[in-house]
Every structure is written in C-alpha cells, then in structure tokens.
Design a protein around this motif. Structure first.
Motif, short mmCIF file in Angstrom:
data_model
loop_
_atom_site.label_atom_id
_atom_site.label_comp_id
_atom_site.label_asym_id
_atom_site.label_seq_id
_atom_site.Cartn_x
_atom_site.Cartn_y
_atom_site.Cartn_z
N ASN A 34 48.61 13.02 74.60
CA ASN A 34 47.32 13.56 74.17
C ASN A 34 46.24 13.21 75.20
OD1 ASN A 34 45.48 14.85 72.33
ND2 ASN A 34 44.72 12.81 71.86
N LYS A 35 46.26 11.98 75.69
CA LYS A 35 45.23 11.58 76.66
C LYS A 35 45.43 12.33 77.96
CE LYS A 35 42.99 9.54 74.82
NZ LYS A 35 41.82 9.99 74.01
N LYS B 27 42.73 22.15 72.50
CA LYS B 27 42.65 21.77 73.93
C LYS B 27 43.62 22.57 74.77
CE LYS B 27 43.78 17.85 72.15
NZ LYS B 27 43.59 16.44 71.96
N GLU B 28 44.66 23.15 74.10
CA GLU B 28 45.68 23.89 74.84
C GLU B 28 45.09 25.05 75.62
OE1 GLU B 28 45.77 22.94 71.66
OE2 GLU B 28 47.62 21.82 71.31
N CYS B 29 43.99 25.63 75.16
CA CYS B 29 43.36 26.74 75.90
C CYS B 29 43.04 26.31 77.33
CB CYS B 29 42.07 27.18 75.21
SG CYS B 29 42.33 28.08 73.69
N LEU B 30 42.40 25.16 77.47
CA LEU B 30 41.99 24.73 78.80
C LEU B 30 43.17 24.13 79.58
CD1 LEU B 30 38.43 23.29 78.10
CD2 LEU B 30 39.08 25.55 78.90
N VAL B 31 44.12 23.56 78.85
CA VAL B 31 45.29 23.00 79.53
C VAL B 31 46.16 24.13 80.10
CG1 VAL B 31 47.46 21.73 79.13
CG2 VAL B 31 45.31 20.89 78.14
N CYS B 32 46.29 25.21 79.35
CA CYS B 32 47.19 26.29 79.79
C CYS B 32 46.51 27.28 80.72
CB CYS B 32 47.74 27.06 78.58
SG CYS B 32 48.74 26.05 77.52
N SER C 58 49.19 13.62 66.47
CA SER C 58 49.51 12.21 66.19
C SER C 58 50.65 11.73 67.09
CB SER C 58 49.88 12.01 64.71
OG SER C 58 48.78 12.34 63.90
N ILE C 59 51.67 12.58 67.25
CA ILE C 59 52.78 12.19 68.14
C ILE C 59 52.27 12.12 69.58
CG2 ILE C 59 55.10 12.78 68.98
CD1 ILE C 59 54.92 11.97 65.97
N ASP C 60 51.45 13.10 69.97
CA ASP C 60 50.89 13.08 71.33
C ASP C 60 50.05 11.83 71.57
OD1 ASP C 60 52.03 15.51 71.95
OD2 ASP C 60 50.21 16.68 71.71
N SER C 61 49.40 11.34 70.53
CA SER C 61 48.60 10.12 70.68
C SER C 61 49.52 8.92 70.87
CB SER C 61 47.71 9.89 69.46
OG SER C 61 46.81 10.95 69.35
#
Ligand code: NDP
Length: 392
Positions: free
Chosen positions: A216-217, A124-129, A208-211
């Motif tokens: 993560n959300k 998901k980092e591609c679209l986030v960054c 898992s930590i991001d969740s």
C-alpha cells in the motif's frame, strides 16, 4: 446550496464513511445522484433506500434482477454491469467519490472526470496504472482531483496555494501494519486473519493486506509522485506507529508543514467533501497530551520488499506500475482465498514483472487508458497462469 454527488463503491469502507458524513450533514446539503457497488445487493439496496439516489448500479450483471426487486416500488432507477457503472459515473454532478477498489475503478473514474466534476480520489489505482492520463484528463476538463488517501490528503492540505514550486520533499507516514515488529521468518506462517487485523485503521480487505505487506505504501509513493509531480527521490516514507501525522511537506527554507488528526478516514473524506470549505465530523478530537509520544523509524525494505518493488516499477514507468498493481490484486486475492502464503504475494508480483519484461518490454508511457487496460490484462493473465501452475 445543495450539492449533487455520486458515490462509486458506496458499499465499501470509504463509501460507507462518505455516506455517514452525508447523512450527518442533514437535509438539503447533498442530493445523491448515483450509488454503486459490485455484488453486495443487500447493502446497496439498504443504502439506496436510506439515501434515495436517482440510480443504484450493481457491477455484477447477474445481480440485476435481485437489485431491481430489492428496490421495487421505491422509484429508484436500477442498472447493472460495467457499462452501467460508467453511465452512472457520467451523470452530471458537482462531486464524485471514486472509491471502487482496484483497477475496476479506472473507467468509471475517467467517466466522472470527463464531466469536469470534482473527483475525490480514493481509488489510488487510477494514478498507479495511468497517472499521466488521469492528470491530463482532469486538467483538460477543468476537474479538480481531491486526494482522499489520508497521506495525500494531508500533503494536499499542507501545500500553501502557489507554493508547490518551493517543495523540497514530501513524506508519507505509514503505521507499519500488523507485522511491523515481526521477524521475516515468522511471516511465512501469517494467516488471513492476522493480516486483516490492522493495528490502527479500519479498511476494506484488499487495502488491509496491502498495508500488511507495505505494498500500500509503495502504491502511495507512485500515487504521490504522479499527483504532486515529484520524482521518487523527493517522496519519502517514515514508519509512524501512532498514525497521528499523516503527511509532511518540507519547503526549501527548511520549514516542514504537516497535517495531524485521529486515524479516522472521515477526516480526509470530509476535507474532500466540503472542499474548498470545511465541515464538521464526529471524529475523535486529537488529544496530544494523552497520546504523549510520537515515534518515527525508517521502513525496512528487507522485511517488506513490496516497497522497493513499487519504487523500482515507478522508475521503470507506467507499464511497470500498471503491471505491479494488477499482479498484486491477483496475488492478494489468492492469499485471501488461502491459495498462497503471505510472503508469496510480493514474490509473485516480482516474478510477474520479470516475466512480462521477458515476453515483451513494458511501455514506460501510455498513449491512453486502453494501453493501461491492456497491460493490466497481460499482468492478470500472467499471474493467474503462474497461480494455476502452483495449484497443479
Ligand atoms: P472496499 O473493499 O471496502 O470497498 C470497495 C467498493 O468497491 C465496494 O463498494 C465494492 O462493492 C466495490 N467494488 C469492488 N469491486 C468492484 C468492481 N469490480 N466493479 C465495481 N465496483 C466494485 O474498499 P475500500 O473502501 O477499503 O477502498 C476503496 C478504494 O479506496 C481502494 O482503491 C483503496 O485503496 C482506497 N483507499 C481506502 C482507504 C480505506 O480506509 N478503506 C484509505 C485510502 C484509500 P461490493 O461491496 O459490492 O463488493
């Protein structure tokens, strides 16, 4: 017809689930071109021996000899280092799984899209960054982006072709993570093990930590806005502890379409792997009568400030979302190493965003991938420096 595929991040949770499906599909369905990992030579060598790719690549250059020794005599080509990852991702294929974790996945995923292959996007980092860059690149090269995140995959499946213009809103569901019922005061004492024990999904450590923080959300809201071309107000989040409904699309006539399934990543991965067709999976069948009840509640942004941080970054633009992601990667690694507490993760990310803005305004749009990588580095440096002063 045999499909040529590559799996970037093949030793991880998504990579392993993808290989499980490929293995079950039987001989002749898939021909693997490249398998990649970062440091885990033993796991990479084991899957390479089993799945016989053309090339196996390890990101960490110091592991080059270990990998070539582990695969000596197999006829499988080996290579190491970030450039080799990009070269492997550029090899002609029909389909690539982009499942490297973190912003390390940006350049290899861009290389895969450059070739015009369908890219199953777990990273998901591609679209986030650098959302605009990746969406434009896919369009220019005629490459399909097939979302793998279960929520985005659900929404992708729930959009009837041509009906995207009739969407009123979309909703991402969230299990709520292991601390969904914890008061915030108790979260100060959260351990690494507590945070890694996800109540529903089995995933890699970072996500898992991001969740657990709900970052993560937040990252998924950013990903969804950029993937589906929607503003933040049209992308909702609802806590749904059973994780049976993964994503919903509301149309202007009031119809709501959703995708349901057992919480098993092999379902969204299979939908991307077989796209535009379908394939069998060994996933548990959904038995609604035995589940009995589905619960929904709004997310609590006071107890989980990461969600609000991500939405604010989304409003601010691409510089802020790239910085949010980079600061979060460093903060999560520091939490996993026992250097900071659980509640410090979101605090550090927020401090980084404010600190960077004070130094020099973050751009709201990037001209290209290099701009995103520059902000990524600035945010990493800032967060590492802040951590060293905490350690000192
Ligand atoms: P894992 O940590 O389980 O696996 C990550 C993979 O990337 C491994 O193959 C790892 O290699 C490789 N890798 C790590 N760092 C680098 C690097 N610097 N350079 C090259 N390769 C690297 O992650 P997940 O499978 O959980 O997640 C992968 C991506 O998919 C993430 O972006 C995540 O957000 C997303 N995602 C994951 C879901 C899940 O259920 N796990 C669900 C939805 C999205 P090595 O083994 O050698 O370290």
């Amino acid at each position: 017809m045999t499909r040529r595929i590559s799996i970037l991040g093949a030793t991880g949770s998504v990579g392993t689930a993808t290989l499980d499906l490929v293995g079950r599909a039987g001989d002749g369905k898939f021909d693997i071109v490249a398998l990649t990992a970062n440091r885990n030579v033993d796991a990479l060598a084991a899957i390479a021996r089993k799945h016989r790719p053309q090339i196996a690549v390890i990101g960490d250059e110091s592991k080059a000899d270990a990998l070539s020794q582990a695969l000596a005599g197999t006829g499988i080509e080996t290579a190491a280092g970030p450039k080799a990852l990009i070269e492997a991702a550029s090899r002609p294929v029909d389909w690539t799984m982009a499942a490297i974790v973190g912003s390390a996945g940006l350049e290899p995923t861009a290389a895969a899209l450059q070739k015009g292959a369908a890219v199953a996007l777990a990273n998901k980092e591609c679209l986030v960054c650098a959302g605009e860059y990746f969406i434009d690149l896919a369009e220019q090269r005629g490459a399909a982006i097939l979302p793998v995140d279960s929520e985005h995959n659900a929404i992708f499946q729930s959009i009837y072709p041509g009906h995207d213009r009739f969407i009123r809103s979309i909703t991402l569901t969230a299990s709520g993570g292991p601390f969904r019922d914890w008061p915030r005061e108790e979260m100060t004492a959260v351990t690494r093990e507590d945070a890694l024990a996800h109540p529903v999904w089995s995933m890699g450590d970072k996500i898992s930590i991001d969740s657990a923080t709900l970052m993560n959300k937040g990252l998924e809201v950013i990903e969804a806005c950029r993937l589906f071309g929607l503003p933040s107000q049209k992308v909702g989040v609802v806590i749904h502890r059973q994780s049976v409904i993964h994503g919903l699309v509301e149309y202007i006539d009031g119809s709501v379409l959703a995708q349901l399934g057992s919480p098993d990543m092999r379902i969204p991965i299979a939908s991307a792997l077989a796209w535009p067709e379908r394939m069998d999976t060994p996933s548990e069948r959904l038995d609604l009568a035995s589940i009995g009840q589905l619960d929904f509640e709004p997310p609590d942004e006071i107890r989980f400030p990461a969600l609000r941080l991500a939405r604010n970054a989304l409003e601010a633009g691409e510089g802020a979302t790239a910085a949010l992601n980079a600061a979060n990667e460093i903060a999560v690694a520091a939490f996993l190493d026992g250097r900071i507490g659980f509640l410090d993760i979101a605090r550090l990310v927020s401090d980084c965003l404010n600190g960077l803005e004070r130094e020099a305004a973050l751009p709201n749009r990037f001209g290209g991938l290099d701009d995103a990588l520059h902000v990524d580095k600035r945010a990493r440096d800032w967060t590492r420096a802040a951590l060293s002063s905490v350690d000192a």
